[in-house]
Design an enzyme around this catalytic site. Structure first.
Site, short mmCIF file in Angstrom:
data_model
loop_
_atom_site.label_atom_id
_atom_site.label_comp_id
_atom_site.label_asym_id
_atom_site.label_seq_id
_atom_site.Cartn_x
_atom_site.Cartn_y
_atom_site.Cartn_z
N ALA A 1 -4.13 15.11 4.12
CA ALA A 1 -3.46 14.02 4.82
C ALA A 1 -4.12 12.67 4.56
O ALA A 1 -3.45 11.67 4.29
CB ALA A 1 -3.44 14.30 6.33
N ASN B 1 -3.69 11.53 0.95
CA ASN B 1 -2.31 11.08 0.76
C ASN B 1 -2.15 9.62 1.18
O ASN B 1 -1.51 8.82 0.49
CB ASN B 1 -1.35 11.93 1.60
CG ASN B 1 -1.21 13.35 1.10
OD1 ASN B 1 -1.58 13.68 -0.02
ND2 ASN B 1 -0.67 14.22 1.95
N ALA C 1 5.55 13.49 4.38
CA ALA C 1 6.36 12.37 4.86
C ALA C 1 5.63 11.55 5.92
O ALA C 1 5.69 10.32 5.92
CB ALA C 1 7.69 12.87 5.40
N ASP D 1 2.39 11.20 6.32
CA ASP D 1 1.30 10.44 5.69
C ASP D 1 1.85 9.22 4.96
O ASP D 1 1.26 8.14 4.99
CB ASP D 1 0.54 11.33 4.70
CG ASP D 1 -0.01 12.58 5.35
OD1 ASP D 1 -0.37 12.52 6.55
OD2 ASP D 1 -0.07 13.62 4.67
#
Length: 317
Positions: free
Chosen positions: A35, A38, A256, A258
């Site tokens: 996460a 990203n 999405a 992140d």
């Protein structure tokens, strides 16, 4: 690491992806996942100087993680290679067209051995903003201590903190998550949560509006509630704003949230007003769900209008 716009803290993993059931065998493709990484990539692609700090193993997978991040322009100078622990691994299988499943192999990973000492230098360099998630403190006692220290140290230094709740039920219970994340949210300037995560950083049982109001009273400046296909609601001292999602054909929802966070933080760093920050957030979220992969489809700055400014099915020549 001086001059960093955003410092992200957490665990990066190697993701092995299958287009069908794992038990049936078949080819696996290798990707970077995580996460926090990203978000760092999303910011770097938009021209911001982003840094990721954590630990990777002294193995080939750890080198893969670092090569991917460096290729995307993310600063990894503070990352520690841990020869005694492996890089975390996850398997993602597309079970049906609409359902994917994830299996983690991260127990005892290098990322879970994160300590306060790993973060002292990067924080002392004075990033403009720090990004944390609720995943890192769930990994181990030392990672929980490190995340708490980072939030306090940043807040004490006047550095805004973004906390994405990002609850992972496979890592800890809601009760354990609430015991850690509720106090952690008190150091944040921005809290990001889905509707079912808000009670982890607010009074148990509070509805969305009451939970957001409680966070604002504790010093949080912006509470972002992710609504998926319905967009986002933002709570600030000035009131509530809703921005609709950008309509796209969704093919992969992984990453999405992140991407959304990266878009919002980019707008914050660029000095945009709230509505424009939210607009950039939902735009990056749309890019994420319209392509495959956690971060691979995220846009460069000159591509931001590709989705919002083009009709469906458009071919740009």
């Amino acid at each position: 690491m001086s001059g960093v716009d955003l410092l992200t803290v957490g665990e990066a993993l190697v993701s092995l992806r299958s287009s069908g059931p794992l038990l049936a065998g078949g080819p696996l493709s290798m990707h970077l996942a995580g996460a926090e990484s990203n978000v760092a990539i999303g910011l770097a692609r938009l021209g911001h100087r982003a840094a990721w700090v954590g630990r990777v193993g002294g193995d080939e997978l750890g080198e893969f993680v670092l090569r991917q991040l460096r290729a995307e322009g993310v600063d990894t100078t503070a990352v520690r290679r841990d020869p005694a622990r492996p890089t975390g691994l996850m398997f993602l299988e597309r079970r049906t067209a609409d359902v994917s499943r994830v299996q983690y192999h991260r127990a005892g990973s290098a990322g879970s051995a994160l300590t306060v000492d790993d973060l002292r230098g990067p924080l002392a360099a004075g990033p403009r903003m720090v990004h944390l998630t609720g995943i890192t403190p769930a990994l181990s006692d030392s990672a929980r201590e490190a995340a708490g220290w980072a939030a306090r140290a940043a807040a004490d230094a006047g550095i805004p903190v973004c906390l994405d709740v990002n609850h992972r039920a496979g890592l800890w219970s809601r009760e354990a998550a609430r015991a850690t994340l509720f106090p952690l949210a008190g150091y944040a300037s921005v809290v990001v949560a889905s509707t079912d995560e808000l009670d982890l950083v607010a009074q148990a049982g509070a509805d969305e509006a009451a939970a957001a109001a409680g966070l604002l009273r504790r010093g949080v400046r912006t509470v972002l509630v992710k609504l998926g296909a319905d967009g986002v609601r933002a709570y600030t001292a000035e009131g509530v704003r809703h921005v609709a999602a950008v309509p796209v054909t969704a093919v992969d929802t992984v990453g999405a949230g992140d991407a959304f966070t990266a878009g919002y933080l980019s707008g914050h760093l660029d000095g945009l007003d709230l509505v424009d920050r939210l607009g950039r957030a939902v735009t990056l979220g749309a890019f994420a769900v319209a392509g495959h992969g956690d971060w691979e489809g995220l846009p460069r700055r000159d591509e931001l209008s590709l989705i919002t400014g083009s009709a469906a099915g458009t071919t740009l020549r």
